[in-house]
Design an enzyme around this catalytic site. Structure first.
Site, PDB file in Angstrom:
ATOM      1  N   TYR A  36       2.324  -0.278  -0.941  1.00 42.45           N
ATOM      2  CA  TYR A  36       1.856  -0.032   0.422  1.00 42.45           C
ATOM      3  C   TYR A  36       1.732  -1.361   1.189  1.00 42.45           C
ATOM      4  O   TYR A  36       2.185  -1.466   2.336  1.00 42.45           O
ATOM      5  CB  TYR A  36       0.509   0.713   0.421  1.00 42.45           C
TER       6      TYR A  36
ATOM      7  N   ARG B 245     -10.104   6.217   5.944  1.00 43.09           N
ATOM      8  CA  ARG B 245      -8.817   5.713   5.432  1.00 43.09           C
ATOM      9  C   ARG B 245      -9.129   4.897   4.191  1.00 43.09           C
ATOM     10  O   ARG B 245     -10.028   4.066   4.199  1.00 43.09           O
ATOM     11  CB  ARG B 245      -8.149   4.829   6.487  1.00 43.09           C
TER      12      ARG B 245
ATOM     13  N   ARG C 273     -12.035  -6.880   3.125  1.00 38.56           N
ATOM     14  CA  ARG C 273     -13.061  -7.139   4.136  1.00 38.56           C
ATOM     15  C   ARG C 273     -13.421  -5.887   4.938  1.00 38.56           C
ATOM     16  O   ARG C 273     -14.571  -5.676   5.316  1.00 38.56           O
ATOM     17  CB  ARG C 273     -12.540  -8.237   5.075  1.00 38.56           C
TER      18      ARG C 273
ATOM     19  N   PHE D   5       1.790 -22.099  12.228  1.00 37.83           N
ATOM     20  CA  PHE D   5       1.781 -20.653  12.449  1.00 37.83           C
ATOM     21  C   PHE D   5       1.554 -19.898  11.130  1.00 37.83           C
ATOM     22  O   PHE D   5       0.821 -18.910  11.085  1.00 37.83           O
ATOM     23  CB  PHE D   5       3.113 -20.237  13.096  1.00 37.83           C
TER      24      PHE D   5
HETATM   25  C1  D61 Z   1       3.352 -15.990   8.145  1.00 40.49           C
HETATM   26  C2  D61 Z   1       2.558 -15.819   9.256  1.00 40.49           C
HETATM   27  C3  D61 Z   1       2.021 -14.584   9.531  1.00 40.49           C
HETATM   28  C4  D61 Z   1       2.276 -13.518   8.695  1.00 40.49           C
HETATM   29  C5  D61 Z   1       3.078 -13.710   7.563  1.00 40.49           C
HETATM   30  C6  D61 Z   1       3.617 -14.966   7.299  1.00 40.49           C
HETATM   31  C7  D61 Z   1       3.348 -12.638   6.719  1.00 40.49           C
HETATM   32  C8  D61 Z   1       2.835 -11.417   7.003  1.00 40.49           C
HETATM   33  C9  D61 Z   1       2.034 -11.205   8.114  1.00 40.49           C
HETATM   34  C10 D61 Z   1       1.754 -12.258   8.950  1.00 40.49           C
HETATM   35  C11 D61 Z   1       1.496  -9.846   8.385  1.00 40.49           C
HETATM   36  C12 D61 Z   1       0.083  -9.742   7.948  1.00 40.49           C
HETATM   37  C13 D61 Z   1      -0.588  -8.483   8.347  1.00 40.49           C
HETATM   38  C14 D61 Z   1      -2.076  -8.628   8.098  1.00 40.49           C
HETATM   39  C15 D61 Z   1      -2.901  -7.875   9.086  1.00 40.49           C
HETATM   40  N1  D61 Z   1      -2.738  -6.462   8.878  1.00 40.49           N
HETATM   41  C16 D61 Z   1      -2.540  -5.603   9.873  1.00 40.49           C
HETATM   42  O1  D61 Z   1      -2.455  -5.967  11.016  1.00 40.49           O
HETATM   43  C17 D61 Z   1      -2.387  -4.137   9.454  1.00 40.49           C
HETATM   44  O2  D61 Z   1      -1.306  -3.549  10.079  1.00 40.49           O
HETATM   45  C18 D61 Z   1      -0.080  -3.723   9.368  1.00 40.49           C
HETATM   46  C19 D61 Z   1       1.104  -3.149  10.144  1.00 40.49           C
HETATM   47  C20 D61 Z   1       1.417  -3.915  11.429  1.00 40.49           C
HETATM   48  C21 D61 Z   1       1.682  -5.369  11.186  1.00 40.49           C
HETATM   49  C22 D61 Z   1       1.742  -6.061  12.497  1.00 40.49           C
HETATM   50  C23 D61 Z   1       1.874  -7.556  12.434  1.00 40.49           C
HETATM   51  C24 D61 Z   1       0.812  -8.342  12.026  1.00 40.49           C
HETATM   52  C25 D61 Z   1       0.892  -9.728  12.061  1.00 40.49           C
HETATM   53  C26 D61 Z   1       2.036 -10.333  12.545  1.00 40.49           C
HETATM   54  C27 D61 Z   1       3.130  -9.537  12.963  1.00 40.49           C
HETATM   55  C28 D61 Z   1       3.034  -8.148  12.895  1.00 40.49           C
HETATM   56  C29 D61 Z   1       4.266 -10.156  13.492  1.00 40.49           C
HETATM   57  C30 D61 Z   1       4.340 -11.512  13.619  1.00 40.49           C
HETATM   58  C31 D61 Z   1       3.252 -12.304  13.209  1.00 40.49           C
HETATM   59  C32 D61 Z   1       2.134 -11.725  12.658  1.00 40.49           C
HETATM   60  C33 D61 Z   1      -3.702  -3.404   9.741  1.00 40.49           C
HETATM   61  O3  D61 Z   1      -4.022  -3.448  11.092  1.00 40.49           O
HETATM   62  C34 D61 Z   1      -5.285  -2.945  11.490  1.00 40.49           C
HETATM   63  C35 D61 Z   1      -6.422  -3.883  11.181  1.00 40.49           C
HETATM   64  O4  D61 Z   1      -6.184  -5.043  10.801  1.00 40.49           O
HETATM   65  O5  D61 Z   1      -7.550  -3.469  11.396  1.00 40.49           O
HETATM   66  C36 D61 Z   1      -3.580  -2.005   9.184  1.00 40.49           C
HETATM   67  O6  D61 Z   1      -3.412  -1.024   9.914  1.00 40.49           O
HETATM   68  O7  D61 Z   1      -3.687  -1.929   7.947  1.00 40.49           O
HETATM   69 MG    MG Z   2      -2.063   0.745   9.782  1.00 41.76          MG
END
Ligand code: D61
Ligand code: MG
Length: 414
Positions: free
Chosen positions: A168, A225, A212, A285
Site C-alpha cells: 500500500y 481509516r 503519527r 528538496f
Molecule cells: C523526495 C522528496 C519528496 C518525496 C519523495 C522523495 C518520495 C515520496 C514522496 C515525497 C511522497 C511522500 C508522501 C508522504 C505524505 N503522504 C501523503 O500525502 C498521503 O497521500 C499519498 C497519495 C498522494 C501523494 C501526493 C504527493 C505527496 C508528496 C509529494 C508529491 C505528491 C509530489 C511531489 C513532491 C511531494 C496521505 O495524505 C493525507 C495526509 O497526509 O493526511 C494519505 O492519504 O495517506
Molecule cells: Mg489517501
C-alpha cells in the site's frame, strides 16, 4: 501563533523562524501571471502540507513539473480519501484518472474546503499539465495510472500483513519517489536512481505519517481509516481501536515502538539515495522531508501522546532543519542526532528493544563512517536555553521600538 514562552524556551529558533516566514511570504508573492499557473501555485500553497516550500525552491521547469505532479496526485488522493463516495463510483474514477488529466473538460466534485476547490477547478491543472515537456508528461501519466490502480485495489482490501503495508505504501508514496526520480532525470540534472532506493524514500515518509496520524485516521468520520498492519497490532490488542483506550497504554506504546522499528529499516536506502544527488536544490528538496521524518519518529517513539492527540515537531525545530540542510554532512548529522535521541528512549523491557537498537546502531554506523560528523553543529536539543548576544540585542531593539511606538501614540494632553 508562536508564543513568547516558546521563544523563551528555545531562543535560537527565532532567527530561522523569521527567515522561514519571510521566505514563505516571498514565495506566495511570486505567483505567475497566467491564470492556470496562478491557480496551480496558489493551490499548492493551500493544500500541501509542508511540501510547497521545498517545491518552490526548485529551478523553473522542474518546479512546474513537480508542482503539477503534486496537484494531480493530491486530486487522486482526494478521491481516494473521500469516504462518502461509494465503491462503485470511486473505483472507475481512480482507474481512469491518468486519462482525465489530458482532458480539459473533465472534472469530478468531491472532497471539502481547499480540496473541493482543487477538484472543481481541475481544468486549470490539466491546462498546465498539457504545457509541460513530453518527458515530464509521460512520467506523471505513468505514475498516476499505477497509483490509481493500487488505490483501487486497496479500496476493497484491508492492510493485513506487513507485505500488504509495504505494498500500500508503495502505491501511495513509493511511486511518488519513482516519479520524482524520473522527473529529476528528465530535467537533465541527475542520473536515474534505482526503483528500490526511490521507493524507500517514499515508504519512509508515508510510514512516518501513518504512525503519527493514528488517532486522526481512527477517528475519521463517517468511517475510520486503518493503515496499521494487523500482523503488527494483533500482537498487542484484539482490535486496532483498542490502542486508544487508557487501560491499554502499555500495549499501545509497545505496538507504536514496533511500528517505528519497522519504519527505521528504510533509512539506509534513503541515505544512499540522497548521497547520490548532485543538484543542490534537488538535494534540499529531498533531504528536508526525510530529516523531518526521522525527527518525527524520534518524537513519537515511546510516546503515549500519539494515542491522545497531535504529536508534531516544534515549528522552530522545523525552521531550523530547513535553514541548516544544505549538504550530505548536514543529513548525516541530523540522522545521527535524532537516532541517538531515539536510542536514549529505548527501554530494555520493550519487547522489540533489541531489534530497535540494532536498526539504530546500523544507522549510527553509516553516519559515523561518513567521516563528517565532527564538522557540524549539533541539533541535540539543548535542555537549557542559551541566551547569546544576538538575542539580548534583539530584545533591546524590540523594547526600544515598543517604547518609541508608545510615546508616539500617547495622547498629548499636557
Ligand atoms: C523526495 C522528496 C519528496 C518525496 C519523495 C522523495 C518520495 C515520496 C514522496 C515525497 C511522497 C511522500 C508522501 C508522504 C505524505 N503522504 C501523503 O500525502 C498521503 O497521500 C499519498 C497519495 C498522494 C501523494 C501526493 C504527493 C505527496 C508528496 C509529494 C508529491 C505528491 C509530489 C511531489 C513532491 C511531494 C496521505 O495524505 C493525507 C495526509 O497526509 O493526511 C494519505 O492519504 O495517506
Ligand atoms: Mg489517501
Amino acid at each position: 501563533m508562536v508564543s513568547l514562552q516558546a521563544i523563551w524556551r528555545h531562543p535560537d529558533d527565532l532567527y530561522p523562524m523569521v527567515k522561514l516566514k519571510l521566505a514563505a511570504r516571498r514565495a506566495e508573492k511570486q505567483i505567475p501571471a497566467e491564470p492556470h499557473w496562478a491557480f496551480c501555485y496558489s493551490m499548492l500553497h493551500k493544500v500541501s502540507r509542508s511540501f510547497a516550500l521545498v517545491i518552490q525552491q526548485l529551478d523553473t521547469d522542474l518546479r512546474d513539473a513537480v508542482c503539477i505532479f503534486y496537484l494531480v496526485l493530491r486530486a487522486l488522493d482526494t478521491v481516494e480519501d473521500d469516504t462518502s463516495i461509494s465503491m462503485e463510483v470511486k473505483v472507475p474514477i481512480l482507474m481512469a484518472f491518468h486519462r482525465h488529466i489530458y482532458d480539459r473538460e473533465w472534472h469530478f466534485s468531491c472532497g471539502t474546503k481547499d480540496y473541493k476547490v482543487l477538484m472543481d477547478e481541475f481544468h486549470h491543472v490539466s491546462t498546465a499539465f498539457l504545457e509541460l515537456g513530453s518527458g515530464y508528461q509521460e512520467a506523471i501519466e505513468d505514475i498516476t495510472m499505477r497509483m490509481g490502480a493500487g488505490m483501487a485495489k486497496f479500496i476493497c482490501k484491508e492492510v493485513e500483513t506487513i507485505d500488504d503495508y509495504d505494498e500500500y505504501c508503495h502505491y501511495v508514496a513509493g511511486l511518488v519517489g519513482l516519479g520524482l526520480s524520473k522527473l529529476f532525470h528528465a530535467s537533465g540534472k541527475e542520473d536515474l536512481a534505482s526503483d528500490a532506493l526511490s521507493n524507500s524514500m517514499g515508504l519512509f515518509l508515508q510510514k512516518t505519517n501513518i504512525i503519527r496520524d493514528y488517532l486522526e485516521d481512527i477517528n475519521e468520520i463517517p468511517k475510520s481509516r486503518m493503515f496499521w498492519p494487523r500482523q503488527i497490532w494483533s500482537k498487542y490488542v484484539n482490535k486496532l481501536e483498542d490502542l486508544k483506550y487508557e487501560e491499554n497504554s502499555v500495549k499501545a506504546v509497545q505496538c507504536l515502538n514496533d511500528m517505528v522499528t519497522n519504519a527505521l529499516v528504510h533509512v539506509e536506502d534513503c541515505l544512499k539515495y540522497m548521497s547520490a544527488l548532485r543538484d543542490p536544490a534537488i538535494f534540499r528538496f529531498c533531504a528536508i522531508p526525510q530529516i523531518m521524518a526521522i525527527g518525527t519518529l524520534a518524537l513519537c517513539y515511546n510516546n503515549i501522546q500519539v494515542f491522545r492527540g497531535v504529536v508534531k515537531m516544534r515549528r522552530g525545530l522545523t525552521a531550523k532543519v530547513i535553514d541548516r540542510t544544505k549538504t550530505m554532512t548536514d543529513v548525516y548529522g541530523a540522522f545521527y542526532d535524532f537516532s541517538r535521541m531515539l536510542k536514549s528512549k529505548v527501554d530494555d523491557a520493550d519487547p522489540n528493544a533489541k531489534k530497535t537498537k540494532e536498526n539504530l546502531e546500523a544507522i549510527l554506523k553509516i553516519c559515523r563512517d561518513s567521516g563528517t560528523l565532527s564538522q557540524r553543529k549539533s541539533y541535540i536539543i539543548q535542555s537549557k536555553p542559551q541566551y547569546n548576544a544576538t538575542l539580548i540585542a534583539l530584545i533591546f531593539i524590540i523594547l526600544a521600538l515598543l517604547l518609541a511606538y508608545l510615546s508616539a501614540t500617547r495622547p498629548t494632553n499636557i
